[in-house]
Design a protein around this motif. Sequence first.
Motif, PDB file in Angstrom:
ATOM      1  N   LEU A 170      -1.122  21.143  45.167  1.00  0.00           N
ATOM      2  CA  LEU A 170      -2.498  21.060  44.655  1.00  0.00           C
ATOM      3  C   LEU A 170      -2.802  22.232  43.720  1.00  0.00           C
ATOM      4  O   LEU A 170      -3.395  22.053  42.653  1.00  0.00           O
ATOM      5  N   GLU A 174      -3.946  22.123  39.898  1.00  0.00           N
ATOM      6  CA  GLU A 174      -5.148  22.792  39.394  1.00  0.00           C
ATOM      7  C   GLU A 174      -4.816  23.662  38.190  1.00  0.00           C
ATOM      8  O   GLU A 174      -5.600  23.753  37.236  1.00  0.00           O
TER       9      GLU A 174
ATOM     10  N   GLN B  33      -3.423  16.054  49.108  1.00  0.00           N
ATOM     11  CA  GLN B  33      -3.665  16.796  47.862  1.00  0.00           C
ATOM     12  C   GLN B  33      -3.621  15.914  46.630  1.00  0.00           C
ATOM     13  O   GLN B  33      -4.222  16.243  45.619  1.00  0.00           O
ATOM     14  N   THR B  36      -7.020  14.903  45.102  1.00  0.00           N
ATOM     15  CA  THR B  36      -7.882  15.941  44.544  1.00  0.00           C
ATOM     16  C   THR B  36      -7.206  16.501  43.304  1.00  0.00           C
ATOM     17  O   THR B  36      -6.047  16.897  43.372  1.00  0.00           O
ATOM     18  N   GLN B  39      -9.832  21.489  43.450  1.00  0.00           N
ATOM     19  CA  GLN B  39     -10.566  21.677  44.699  1.00  0.00           C
ATOM     20  C   GLN B  39     -11.983  22.170  44.436  1.00  0.00           C
ATOM     21  O   GLN B  39     -12.187  23.139  43.708  1.00  0.00           O
ATOM     22  N   TRP B  58      -8.184  24.610  54.861  1.00  0.00           N
ATOM     23  CA  TRP B  58      -9.094  23.475  54.741  1.00  0.00           C
ATOM     24  C   TRP B  58      -8.540  22.249  55.458  1.00  0.00           C
ATOM     25  O   TRP B  58      -7.486  21.717  55.042  1.00  0.00           O
ATOM     26  N   LYS B  60      -9.313  19.359  55.117  1.00  0.00           N
ATOM     27  CA  LYS B  60      -9.213  18.258  54.162  1.00  0.00           C
ATOM     28  C   LYS B  60      -7.792  18.039  53.636  1.00  0.00           C
ATOM     29  O   LYS B  60      -7.437  16.928  53.250  1.00  0.00           O
ATOM     30  N   PHE B  61      -6.997  19.109  53.596  1.00  0.00           N
ATOM     31  CA  PHE B  61      -5.664  18.985  53.010  1.00  0.00           C
ATOM     32  C   PHE B  61      -4.555  18.927  54.054  1.00  0.00           C
ATOM     33  O   PHE B  61      -3.385  19.070  53.739  1.00  0.00           O
TER      34      PHE B  61
END
Lengths: 189, 72
Positions: A170, A174, B33, B36, B39, B58, B60-61
């Motif tokens: 992730l 990003e 992930q 998203t 984040q 988190w 969420k992940f």
Amino acid sequence: MWVYEKKLLYPVEVTTCNPMLARYLMEQYGGADGELAAALRYMNQRYTVPDKVIGLLTDISTEEFSHLEMLATMIYKLTKDATPEQLEKAGLGAHFVNHGHSLFYENAGGVPFTATYIQSKGDPIADLYEDIAAEEKARATYQWLIDISDDPGINDALRFLRERENIHSLRFREAVELLKDERDRKKVF
Amino acid sequence: MQNPSYRGSYKPFVSPRDPCPPITIKYFVLPPQIFTNFQQPGLPQNSPEEALMQGSLWPKFVDGFSREEGIS
Ligand SMILES: [Fe+2]
């Protein structure tokens, strides 16, 4: 510059002598999608990426070294008291005659680590997309290691390491978004 | 701890001549992930102790993975 803390990132509990499992874990130690490859790849790419993402590569590279240390601990503990006969049965006979009880950077098939596993293209998007792929491949390797291992202590640590790959992936995506933001932006230097 | 919303499945082709007993539904991982791109700030966080255990600050992940899932 680095500061070393003399403890593992996450506790590793090894209760068995299991050289076969150690051999499988070597895929993440010295394999193409392993922690050494990840750490060296990011540490090297960071010099030629835009300023915004240098810190990210440094941080993740550093963390990968702490993952490497966890793998080393697991492999060492799973093999340290194994007899040459036990190592041979686990397919580590060739490893033993070359390295004794010491560790070496090679994959589960005994292929030594090579820099050709990693790349540095000098193109930020090419490099970051390689990094994203590397994280997803490491995640998948951890899944198959968890599926082949029946050691609850090892599997707990592997589960932790797998979740870290999710976050790294992730963060790299990003970084790509940050670079995309630079598109067509009028800048005065 | 695995979260079923982070898994996909499909029906693979089954041949009458498959040498092994066929698996009729295959599951695969769609980790959190990938849903998203960037984040957002202020996501609910684990306690520091939970974060260490889960491998993520988190929830969420975190999707978890265990051999009991039988993915492979
Ligand atoms: Fe990683």
